[in-house]
Design an enzyme around this catalytic site. Structure first.
Site, short mmCIF file in Angstrom:
data_model
loop_
_atom_site.label_atom_id
_atom_site.label_comp_id
_atom_site.label_asym_id
_atom_site.label_seq_id
_atom_site.Cartn_x
_atom_site.Cartn_y
_atom_site.Cartn_z
N HIS A 1 0.82 -1.21 0.00
CA HIS A 1 0.00 0.00 0.00
C HIS A 1 0.87 1.27 0.00
O HIS A 1 2.03 1.25 0.40
CB HIS A 1 -0.91 0.01 1.24
CG HIS A 1 -0.14 0.03 2.53
ND1 HIS A 1 0.37 1.18 3.06
CD2 HIS A 1 0.23 -0.97 3.35
CE1 HIS A 1 1.02 0.90 4.18
NE2 HIS A 1 0.96 -0.41 4.38
N SER B 1 0.78 5.45 4.62
CA SER B 1 -0.40 5.67 5.48
C SER B 1 -0.11 6.82 6.45
O SER B 1 1.04 7.24 6.61
CB SER B 1 -0.73 4.40 6.27
OG SER B 1 0.16 4.29 7.37
N LEU B 2 -1.16 7.28 7.13
CA LEU B 2 -0.98 8.38 8.08
C LEU B 2 -0.06 7.99 9.23
O LEU B 2 0.60 8.84 9.83
CB LEU B 2 -2.35 8.82 8.62
CG LEU B 2 -3.10 9.73 7.64
CD1 LEU B 2 -4.59 9.67 7.85
CD2 LEU B 2 -2.61 11.17 7.76
N ASN C 1 2.46 5.63 8.79
CA ASN C 1 3.81 5.57 8.21
C ASN C 1 4.42 6.96 8.32
O ASN C 1 5.57 7.14 8.71
CB ASN C 1 3.81 5.20 6.72
CG ASN C 1 3.39 3.76 6.43
OD1 ASN C 1 2.69 3.51 5.45
ND2 ASN C 1 3.82 2.84 7.27
N GLY D 1 0.71 -2.25 12.20
CA GLY D 1 0.17 -3.61 12.28
C GLY D 1 -1.25 -3.69 11.77
O GLY D 1 -1.55 -3.25 10.65
N ARG E 1 -6.02 0.79 3.95
CA ARG E 1 -4.88 1.32 3.19
C ARG E 1 -4.55 0.43 1.97
O ARG E 1 -4.15 0.94 0.92
CB ARG E 1 -3.65 1.54 4.09
CG ARG E 1 -3.16 0.34 4.88
CD ARG E 1 -2.18 0.82 5.95
NE ARG E 1 -1.48 -0.22 6.70
CZ ARG E 1 -1.95 -0.82 7.78
NH1 ARG E 1 -3.16 -0.52 8.23
NH2 ARG E 1 -1.20 -1.72 8.42
N GLU F 1 -1.56 -6.82 7.55
CA GLU F 1 -0.21 -6.62 8.08
C GLU F 1 0.00 -7.53 9.28
O GLU F 1 -0.98 -7.92 9.95
CB GLU F 1 -0.04 -5.14 8.47
CG GLU F 1 1.32 -4.75 9.02
CD GLU F 1 2.49 -5.14 8.10
OE1 GLU F 1 2.71 -6.36 7.90
OE2 GLU F 1 3.19 -4.23 7.62
N ARG F 2 1.27 -7.85 9.57
CA ARG F 2 1.59 -8.65 10.75
C ARG F 2 1.05 -7.90 11.99
O ARG F 2 1.17 -6.66 12.07
CB ARG F 2 3.11 -8.79 10.78
CG ARG F 2 3.75 -9.02 12.12
CD ARG F 2 4.54 -7.83 12.56
NE ARG F 2 5.82 -7.70 11.90
CZ ARG F 2 6.94 -8.25 12.34
NH1 ARG F 2 6.94 -9.01 13.40
NH2 ARG F 2 8.07 -8.04 11.73
N LYS G 1 8.22 4.49 16.38
CA LYS G 1 9.32 3.54 16.13
C LYS G 1 10.64 4.05 16.71
O LYS G 1 11.40 3.29 17.30
CB LYS G 1 9.45 3.26 14.62
CG LYS G 1 8.29 2.41 14.11
CD LYS G 1 8.29 2.17 12.61
CE LYS G 1 7.04 1.36 12.25
NZ LYS G 1 6.77 1.23 10.84
N HIS H 1 0.60 -5.60 2.47
CA HIS H 1 1.42 -4.85 3.43
C HIS H 1 2.87 -5.30 3.43
O HIS H 1 3.18 -6.41 2.98
CB HIS H 1 0.82 -5.06 4.82
CG HIS H 1 -0.62 -4.68 4.86
ND1 HIS H 1 -1.04 -3.45 5.29
CD2 HIS H 1 -1.73 -5.34 4.46
CE1 HIS H 1 -2.36 -3.38 5.18
NE2 HIS H 1 -2.80 -4.52 4.68
N GLY H 2 3.70 -4.47 4.04
CA GLY H 2 5.13 -4.76 4.11
C GLY H 2 5.41 -6.20 4.51
O GLY H 2 6.07 -6.94 3.79
N ASN H 3 4.84 -6.63 5.64
CA ASN H 3 5.23 -7.95 6.14
C ASN H 3 4.40 -9.10 5.57
O ASN H 3 4.94 -10.18 5.35
CB ASN H 3 5.19 -7.96 7.67
CG ASN H 3 6.27 -7.03 8.21
OD1 ASN H 3 7.46 -7.27 8.03
ND2 ASN H 3 5.86 -5.91 8.79
O1 LIG Z 1 4.23 -0.50 11.32
C1 LIG Z 1 3.99 -1.49 10.60
O2 LIG Z 1 2.90 -2.09 10.60
C2 LIG Z 1 5.07 -2.01 9.68
C3 LIG Z 1 4.90 -1.51 8.28
O3 LIG Z 1 4.84 -0.12 8.21
O4 LIG Z 1 6.30 -1.63 10.19
P1 LIG Z 1 7.69 -2.31 9.88
O5 LIG Z 1 8.47 -1.34 9.07
O6 LIG Z 1 8.30 -2.52 11.23
O7 LIG Z 1 7.47 -3.61 9.17
#
Ligand SMILES: O=C(O)[C@@H](CO)OP(=O)(O)O
Length: 342
Positions: A97, A100-101, A103, A110, A146, A200-201, A211, A270-272
């Site tokens: 995606h 996001s707001l 990110n 998550g 997203r 997402e995970r 973070k 999503h990323g994960n």
């Molecule tokens: O916050 C999250 O859900 C993920 C993706 O943005 O973070 P990460 O970069 O740690 O995978």
């Protein structure tokens, strides 16, 4: 005459025919369901299915022209021979995606359902421009907004101009209330399947935390381990391995059969969840996946051919031509679009 392809991992499907319907279940050959017949299909957890055709009252069918649960209608000239030919190759596009707001705010997101920023919207549109000449027959997204925004915005750029339509299978009523009663309209649409398994995970107790602040508090190494290791979960959350168990299982049970039958598929996730799917596609080890990072809004293309996934080109090149080495079939599709639109 209608055409229907029935697919589902577990559960029952029913197809009523009031005018004669050609159907295909899984990789089975195409059969004709005669007028006034009902097909019942039972899918088991093991990936097998049982089907039987029974006569039924035609008046019941005329109330809903062709009542197909989760239908994927194939073009009417698509007989057995054509679908066998098609099954030789299919395109698979993966898109993480857009921004996001959260990110933007650098917060762990998550499974929290946060929308895109304006930049994320623009990234999704840009992603759409990159894939506007690649065929898309089915779209899979997570259940999070997203990913769904990204898929929909990307599809606004597609030259084929089919309409992406979210399939609502969550209840009998949702199914019945979202039926479409025109075959032509169905042929001009792309079914969008939203699945929580592609979410997402789940980041557990890190969700909503900053973070940088989390790294300052627990140490960069610990936080990196939570974020990128394969099998160490963040507190009360999912490790990549746990995320892979549901995302890759969903991919194998629901998406791979579509690719096998020649459908071109777009996944917006999503990323994960995508890292875990790419780990499966590229056969990465749990060590190799640690360094796999995905940018927001960059589409990746795979070709599924003879049971193998072939990655095409680099996803980060600046132009479409640089990104995707077209196969002959993709080049032909593009040429058809050129002819159709000029
Ligand atoms: O916050 C999250 O859900 C993920 C993706 O943005 O973070 P990460 O970069 O740690 O995978």
């Amino acid at each position: 005459m209608a055409n229907a392809m029935l697919h589902q991992s577990v559960g029952n499907l029913q197809l009523l025919s009031n005018s004669g319907t050609r159907y295909k279940v899984g990789n089975k050959y195409v059969r004709l369901l005669p007028k006034g017949f009902k097909l019942e299909v039972e899918f088991s957890k093991r990936g097998t299915y049982r089907s039987r055709e029974r006569k039924f009252n035609v008046i019941q069918a005329s109330a809903s022209q062709t009542s197909v649960v989760d239908p994927v209608l194939v073009p009417s000239n698509n007989g057995t021979h054509e679908s066998q030919k098609k099954s030789n190759e299919a395109a698979l596009i993966l898109i993480r995606h857009g921004e996001s707001l959260w990110n933007e705010k650098n917060l762990f997101t998550g499974c929290v359902d946060v929308p895109l920023t304006k930049k994320g919207v623009e990234e999704a549109i840009e992603a759409g421009k990159r894939i506007c000449n690649i065929p898309v027959d089915m779209i899979y997204t997570s259940s999070l907004i997203r990913a769904q925004m990204t898929a929909m915005l990307a599809m606004t750029q597609h030259r084929r101009k089919k309409v992406p339509i979210i399939i609502h299978n969550e209840s009998e009523q949702a199914r019945a209330w979202s039926q479409i009663y025109s075959e032509d309209t169905i042929n001009q649409s792309i079914p969008v399947m939203a699945a929580w398994q592609l979410n997402e995970r789940m980041y557990g107790e890190l969700q909503g935390l900053n973070k940088q602040e989390t790294a300052d508090r627990f140490g960069i190494e610990k936080v990196h381990e939570w974020r990128r290791s394969y099998d160490i979960p963040p507190p009360d959350g999912e490790s990549l391995e746990m995320c892979a168990q549901r995302a890759v299982a969903y991919f194998k049970n629901n998406i791979e059969p579509q690719l096998l039958s020649g459908k071109n598929v777009l996944i917006a996730a999503h990323g994960n969840s995508l890292r875990s799917i790419i780990m499966y596609l590229d056969k990465l080890t749990s060590q190799e996946v640690i360094s796999l990072e995905l940018s927001t809004g960059i589409p990746m293309l795979y070709i599924f051919k003879e049971g193998k996934f072939i990655r095409r080109g680099s996803p980060v090149a600046p132009t479409e031509a640089g990104v995707y080495a077209y196969t002959r079939r993709l080049a032909q599709y593009r040429q058809k679009l050129d002819e159709m639109l000029h």
